[in-house]
Write a protein that holds these residues in place. Sequence first.
Motif, PDB file in Angstrom:
ATOM      1  N   TYR A 131       0.815  -1.216   0.000  1.00 57.88           N
ATOM      2  CA  TYR A 131       0.000   0.000   0.000  1.00 57.88           C
ATOM      3  C   TYR A 131       0.849   1.266   0.000  1.00 57.88           C
ATOM      4  N   ASP A 132       2.099   1.189   0.496  1.00 59.71           N
ATOM      5  CA  ASP A 132       2.893   2.423   0.583  1.00 59.71           C
ATOM      6  C   ASP A 132       3.283   2.974  -0.786  1.00 59.71           C
ATOM      7  N   LEU A 133       3.123   2.166  -1.848  1.00 60.13           N
ATOM      8  CA  LEU A 133       3.390   2.664  -3.190  1.00 60.13           C
ATOM      9  C   LEU A 133       2.333   3.658  -3.654  1.00 60.13           C
ATOM     10  N   PHE A 134       1.250   3.773  -2.901  1.00 60.40           N
ATOM     11  CA  PHE A 134       0.183   4.716  -3.234  1.00 60.40           C
ATOM     12  C   PHE A 134       0.222   5.946  -2.329  1.00 60.40           C
ATOM     13  N   LEU A 135       1.311   6.073  -1.562  1.00 63.46           N
ATOM     14  CA  LEU A 135       1.550   7.265  -0.763  1.00 63.46           C
ATOM     15  C   LEU A 135       2.436   8.224  -1.545  1.00 63.46           C
ATOM     16  N   THR A 136       2.303   9.506  -1.267  1.00 61.97           N
ATOM     17  CA  THR A 136       3.220  10.477  -1.848  1.00 61.97           C
ATOM     18  C   THR A 136       4.581  10.355  -1.150  1.00 61.97           C
ATOM     19  N   ALA A 137       5.574  11.022  -1.709  1.00 63.88           N
ATOM     20  CA  ALA A 137       6.903  10.986  -1.095  1.00 63.88           C
ATOM     21  C   ALA A 137       6.854  11.521   0.332  1.00 63.88           C
ATOM     22  N   GLN A 138       6.077  12.598   0.542  1.00 64.97           N
ATOM     23  CA  GLN A 138       5.957  13.169   1.888  1.00 64.97           C
ATOM     24  C   GLN A 138       5.280  12.188   2.834  1.00 64.97           C
ATOM     25  N   GLN A 139       4.238  11.538   2.374  1.00 63.82           N
ATOM     26  CA  GLN A 139       3.526  10.585   3.218  1.00 63.82           C
ATOM     27  C   GLN A 139       4.382   9.362   3.530  1.00 63.82           C
ATOM     28  N   ARG A 140       5.154   8.919   2.551  1.00 66.57           N
ATOM     29  CA  ARG A 140       6.026   7.776   2.788  1.00 66.57           C
ATOM     30  C   ARG A 140       7.139   8.158   3.764  1.00 66.57           C
ATOM     31  N   ARG A 141       7.532   9.423   3.759  1.00 69.59           N
ATOM     32  CA  ARG A 141       8.555   9.886   4.696  1.00 69.59           C
ATOM     33  C   ARG A 141       8.071   9.748   6.133  1.00 69.59           C
ATOM     34  N   ALA A 142       6.792   9.984   6.352  1.00 69.48           N
ATOM     35  CA  ALA A 142       6.238   9.816   7.704  1.00 69.48           C
ATOM     36  C   ALA A 142       6.274   8.351   8.119  1.00 69.48           C
ATOM     37  N   ARG A 143       6.024   7.461   7.169  1.00 66.90           N
ATOM     38  CA  ARG A 143       6.120   6.035   7.489  1.00 66.90           C
ATOM     39  C   ARG A 143       7.570   5.637   7.769  1.00 66.90           C
ATOM     40  N   THR A 144       8.502   6.223   7.038  1.00 63.72           N
ATOM     41  CA  THR A 144       9.910   5.926   7.263  1.00 63.72           C
ATOM     42  C   THR A 144      10.333   6.299   8.680  1.00 63.72           C
ATOM     43  N   LYS A 145       9.849   7.430   9.166  1.00 66.80           N
ATOM     44  CA  LYS A 145      10.161   7.815  10.549  1.00 66.80           C
ATOM     45  C   LYS A 145       9.613   6.797  11.540  1.00 66.80           C
ATOM     46  N   ALA A 146       8.440   6.243  11.244  1.00 66.19           N
ATOM     47  CA  ALA A 146       7.833   5.256  12.130  1.00 66.19           C
ATOM     48  C   ALA A 146       8.612   3.944  12.123  1.00 66.19           C
ATOM     49  N   LEU A 147       9.120   3.541  10.975  1.00 70.41           N
ATOM     50  CA  LEU A 147       9.884   2.292  10.946  1.00 70.41           C
ATOM     51  C   LEU A 147      11.270   2.464  11.568  1.00 70.41           C
ATOM     52  N   GLN A 148      11.758   3.713  11.602  1.00 67.42           N
ATOM     53  CA  GLN A 148      13.038   3.964  12.253  1.00 67.42           C
ATOM     54  C   GLN A 148      12.931   3.957  13.774  1.00 67.42           C
ATOM     55  N   ASN A 149      11.760   4.366  14.266  1.00 64.67           N
ATOM     56  CA  ASN A 149      11.588   4.459  15.717  1.00 64.67           C
ATOM     57  C   ASN A 149      10.129   4.156  16.074  1.00 64.67           C
ATOM     58  N   PRO A 150       9.887   3.098  16.850  1.00 64.24           N
ATOM     59  CA  PRO A 150       8.505   2.742  17.218  1.00 64.24           C
ATOM     60  C   PRO A 150       7.737   3.882  17.887  1.00 64.24           C
ATOM     61  N   LYS A 151       8.445   4.812  18.522  1.00 62.05           N
ATOM     62  CA  LYS A 151       7.760   5.928  19.164  1.00 62.05           C
ATOM     63  C   LYS A 151       7.042   6.811  18.154  1.00 62.05           C
TER      64      LYS A 151
END
Length: 621
Positions: A131-151
């Motif tokens: 599903y992340d392929l349907f996110l914009t670059a900005q939206q995927r960046r928010a997911r990247t922050k989440a995968l870097q840190n569970p907080k």
Amino acid sequence: MSKLIVSGVNVRQVLSMLLLLCCSWNPMVSGVAAQSLSMLRADGPTILDANNRPVVLRGINVGGWLLQESYILETDSLNSQWRIQQAMLRTMPEAAVEDFYRQYRANYITKADIDFIAKQGFNCVRLPFHYDLFLTAQQRRARTKALQNPKNVEGYVQALSTWYDQNQLFTDPKALDGFRIIDDVLNWCAANKLYVILDLHAAPGGQGADRNISDCLVPLDLWKRRDAKGRLIYQDLTVRLWEKLSARYKADARVAMYDLINEPNGMTTANGLTGNNSELNVLYSRLIDAVRKQGDQHLLMLEGNGYGNEYTNLSPDKLQSKDKRNLVYNAHRYWCPNDSQTGDPNPLQINLIHNLVAFRDQWKVPVWVGETGENSNEWFSAAVQELNARNIGWCHWTLKRVAGPTSLLRVPAYGSILTAEGRTALLRNSLFSNCTINKDVIAALTQPTVAQPFTTHTLPGTIQAADYDLGRNGTAYFDEYAARTDFTKHTPHNQGRAYRNDGVDIEAITDAASNGFAVGHTTAGEWLNYTVTIPKAGTFAVQARLVNTTKEPTKLSLKLDSKEVVTTITAASSDTWQTVSGGTVTLPAGKHILQLYVEQPGAVISWLQFTVPGKAAQGGQ
């Protein structure tokens, strides 16, 4: 198949089924491969095209592309795509990681791969996507922050909630990778008259407890995570995504069906859910209604709990949605028996063929095996024969794997994805032109009843032991353990795990006089067949290259056309490779089956060599 009842019968349905039964699968003209693509629909248990012709979808998954699975890339210790990305981000800037994934998606599957699938005679491609392929670059960046840190997971959830409310999700098809890639695949497949199954393989939040499959940041969040407004926000996102997909593809006949959610799993009371699939029922009913509201009549495939197979509260009579048209029920078949008599006591557990057929007949719905594979060629052939005989379509998992013997294509090993050199090699090696074709796997899937030469053997000459004929256990070879039919038992069918995917135990060797492979773990009574051509009758000197590290002598015999022993080869215990004489044999001209039979176990066999006495070997080592 259930008996036909004359009284009250649907004549069109009966005629369709009879037509399907009369058309055995030609691997070069599979189902609809020679027809134009048209919108598919369900008529009782049968899938029909726009001209009311039955269609049985037989195809290939392109797994590991739009969602990386660790075992496909030989990165098992990293467990899932987000953990691969997490590890890369420790030494690379985010922009570099994003750039690598753009290149990876451009290389791993191309039109050449799709052309290859079509040439093998398949008629569809299942496209697993994240599903992340349907996110914009900005939206995927928010997911990247989440995968870097569970907080940061909660912040990501709230961001998604805001974007959802502001209608900023999945809204610009031209700018989103997911839509662009689907469009490319549809074009490539249409050029080959291949249908496409759109498969939401990694749903928002994650549909199960298995991170590797759904790439979930938190297991089962699709079913449990609520936003600040108390909404099951990931379910809302899933509905929104399918609304957008449906809006774009609702009139597209190249799409065979929508696979709404891949392999829900772990939905148990122990994991805080009802354990009776009620959560699945609610979401599936929402998805069905959302798609139908678009005026979209595509086939919709449902997958049960337990990796796609268990349908408690999901049969057509239980679904909350009132629209039951064009539903297809799925099974994923791995490491289970293939005989049609073995059944599961739970009639709603349908991965066994007996249950699959019974479910189809009871509910009068099409069934389809969306994934099957990861076993031996013997298992593949047995499964394909049984499914084809019952007009049940299937899709092999998967097209390509790194160093993978069970896929159609084998990607050369590349090192580590966490090094620049490894990533460069992966991008290069995964290109179709650099893959090795596993012709034994293809033969098992497309010609399951046929024994045929693996390669040309002409005598005099050298026969590599691992180049025995293609075909089923008991026909082309015999091995005591040729297929895994119990998912709890992990003994490999090929103890050497090299070269081919049969029960024959082939191992990689370093003997300088070898081609790099040998047949080992031999047991008394096992045998290998080789189709040989002898242009001219004559007497030949026989030698074998082998090693016998057991304490007892090993004994092999050679039979011609499975009738007579023409010579025997014995070898004492030895720690090193040796070339052993088998005397001389007189062989008639023509094409014959030469059988290597294990009389006494112990030999690891590299090759057999046949020479005219007094002359050098032709094609020898």
